[in-house]
Design an enzyme around this catalytic site. Structure first.
Site, PDB file in Angstrom:
ATOM      1  N   HIS A 135       3.646 -13.254 -13.235  1.00  0.00           N
ATOM      2  CA  HIS A 135       3.138 -12.981 -11.889  1.00  0.00           C
ATOM      3  C   HIS A 135       2.687 -11.521 -11.737  1.00  0.00           C
ATOM      4  O   HIS A 135       1.588 -11.251 -11.252  1.00  0.00           O
ATOM      5  CB  HIS A 135       4.235 -13.323 -10.871  1.00  0.00           C
ATOM      6  CG  HIS A 135       3.873 -13.038  -9.454  1.00  0.00           C
ATOM      7  ND1 HIS A 135       3.313 -13.993  -8.618  1.00  0.00           N
ATOM      8  CD2 HIS A 135       3.978 -11.908  -8.707  1.00  0.00           C
ATOM      9  CE1 HIS A 135       3.093 -13.455  -7.428  1.00  0.00           C
ATOM     10  NE2 HIS A 135       3.494 -12.195  -7.442  1.00  0.00           N
ATOM     11  N   GLU A 136       3.526 -10.585 -12.148  1.00  0.00           N
ATOM     12  CA  GLU A 136       3.192  -9.163 -11.956  1.00  0.00           C
ATOM     13  C   GLU A 136       2.005  -8.745 -12.829  1.00  0.00           C
ATOM     14  O   GLU A 136       1.134  -7.995 -12.383  1.00  0.00           O
ATOM     15  CB  GLU A 136       4.416  -8.279 -12.243  1.00  0.00           C
ATOM     16  CG  GLU A 136       5.578  -8.472 -11.269  1.00  0.00           C
ATOM     17  CD  GLU A 136       5.182  -8.272  -9.807  1.00  0.00           C
ATOM     18  OE1 GLU A 136       4.310  -7.437  -9.513  1.00  0.00           O
ATOM     19  OE2 GLU A 136       5.747  -8.979  -8.945  1.00  0.00           O
ATOM     20  N   HIS A 139      -1.207  -9.873 -11.252  1.00  0.00           N
ATOM     21  CA  HIS A 139      -1.719  -8.946 -10.225  1.00  0.00           C
ATOM     22  C   HIS A 139      -2.562  -7.849 -10.885  1.00  0.00           C
ATOM     23  O   HIS A 139      -3.630  -7.501 -10.399  1.00  0.00           O
ATOM     24  CB  HIS A 139      -0.563  -8.254  -9.490  1.00  0.00           C
ATOM     25  CG  HIS A 139       0.005  -9.031  -8.338  1.00  0.00           C
ATOM     26  ND1 HIS A 139      -0.755  -9.552  -7.311  1.00  0.00           N
ATOM     27  CD2 HIS A 139       1.297  -9.342  -8.023  1.00  0.00           C
ATOM     28  CE1 HIS A 139       0.026 -10.160  -6.427  1.00  0.00           C
ATOM     29  NE2 HIS A 139       1.279 -10.051  -6.836  1.00  0.00           N
ATOM     30  N   GLU A 198      -1.328 -13.018  -3.546  1.00  0.00           N
ATOM     31  CA  GLU A 198      -0.048 -13.573  -4.006  1.00  0.00           C
ATOM     32  C   GLU A 198      -0.246 -14.949  -4.625  1.00  0.00           C
ATOM     33  O   GLU A 198       0.297 -15.263  -5.690  1.00  0.00           O
ATOM     34  CB  GLU A 198       0.959 -13.661  -2.853  1.00  0.00           C
ATOM     35  CG  GLU A 198       1.600 -12.344  -2.484  1.00  0.00           C
ATOM     36  CD  GLU A 198       2.270 -11.659  -3.667  1.00  0.00           C
ATOM     37  OE1 GLU A 198       2.787 -12.335  -4.574  1.00  0.00           O
ATOM     38  OE2 GLU A 198       2.246 -10.427  -3.705  1.00  0.00           O
TER      39      GLU A 198
HETATM   40 ZN   LIG Z   1       3.145 -10.666  -6.054  1.00  0.00          ZN
END
Ligand SMILES: [Zn+2]
Length: 266
Positions: A135-136, A139, A198
């Site tokens: 996830h990070e 981003h 997100e």
């Molecule tokens: Zn996030």
């Protein structure tokens, strides 16, 4: 006549200032050059590490490096397969575990990752850490920070280039940089990007973790634990009280079938 020029200028501005996010295909505002952002990011990263206790050895530190490296290779493979390798140019991937009770982790532009020891009880195992780093890192490689920085330059600096903003208003520009890349007081998992970003990081992250050999189904449990912690309530109770969070879990579930097509257990 003069009324018709502004939209044209804006149109050309957006046309030349946008790029497409991999996997989702969303058009994002982006006119901050990586060649300028990466050195700023690397400086911030060194400074952060110098002010925190870095865990250099042990099983947990090794796990952070192992998971990070596996996701890195998955991202590089995906970008290379799709002719996007140039977007990763200048990346200098690095993974560090820091001793800190905060439940957090983040990835700065250029692949600079920090995992706080406080998040490990929530990730529980290596697969759970795969969820977080997928996830990070998503981003970062989806350029979400660059998008926020571009928006900030447009809205708060009247569309100045980064160069001009840095020379005219260095302090304010640096503050914008810290906020855009999530390096203000609070960052990472707990302080989210926009809802669109997100959701995008969830989507991309599941695919990257699956390619890295981690089972994306682990994401449902991890985000339930995260949300339960934030609200001080156990699932399924928080799901009825917080529809936005319930939607997020539901979205993650919906991304699973696609992510599983990339899954190769190691
Ligand atoms: Zn996030």
């Amino acid at each position: 006549m003069k009324h018709s020029i502004l939209p044209l200028i804006l149109l050309s501005f957006f046309t030349f200032s946008c790029q497409t996010v991999p996997i989702t295909g969303r058009e994002q505002l982006s006119f901050v050059p990586a060649s300028q952002i990466l050195p700023m990011s690397f400086d911030q990263y060194s400074e952060f590490l110098s002010k925190h206790t870095v865990v250099e050895q042990g099983e947990q530190a090794e796990m952070v490096k192992r998971v990070g490296t596996r996701i890195e290779h998955a991202v590089e493979r995906y970008f290379s397969d799709h002719g996007l390798s140039s977007r990763l140019s200048g990346y200098k991937w690095e993974y560090h575990l820091v001793e800190d009770k905060q439940v957090n982790a983040w990835c700065m532009p250029g692949g600079k990752v920090v995992v706080y020891s406080g998040i490990l009880p929530l990730t529980k195992d290596e697969n759970g850490l795969g969820v977080v780093l997928g996830h990070e890192i998503a981003h970062a490689v989806a350029n979400h920070g660059g998008e926020r920085m571009s928006q900030a330059l447009l809205v708060e600096m009247g569309g100045l280039t980064l160069d001009a903003a840095l020379s005219q208003k260095p302090k304010q520009t640096n503050d914008l940089f810290l906020a855009a890349y999530g390096l203000g007081a609070q960052v990472g998992v707990l302080l989210p990007y926009s809802r669109v970003q997100e959701s995008e990081a969830d989507h991309l992250g599941l695919i990257f973790m699956a390619m890295a050999g981690y089972d994306p189904h682990g994401a449902v449990g991890f985000w339930e634990r995260m949300i339960a912690l934030q609200h001080g309530k156990a699932p399924p109770e928080f799901l009825s009280d917080h529809p936005a969070d319930a939607r997020r879990i539901e979205n993650v579930r919906q991304f699973l079938p696609e992510a599983m097509t990339y899954y190769r257990p190691q």
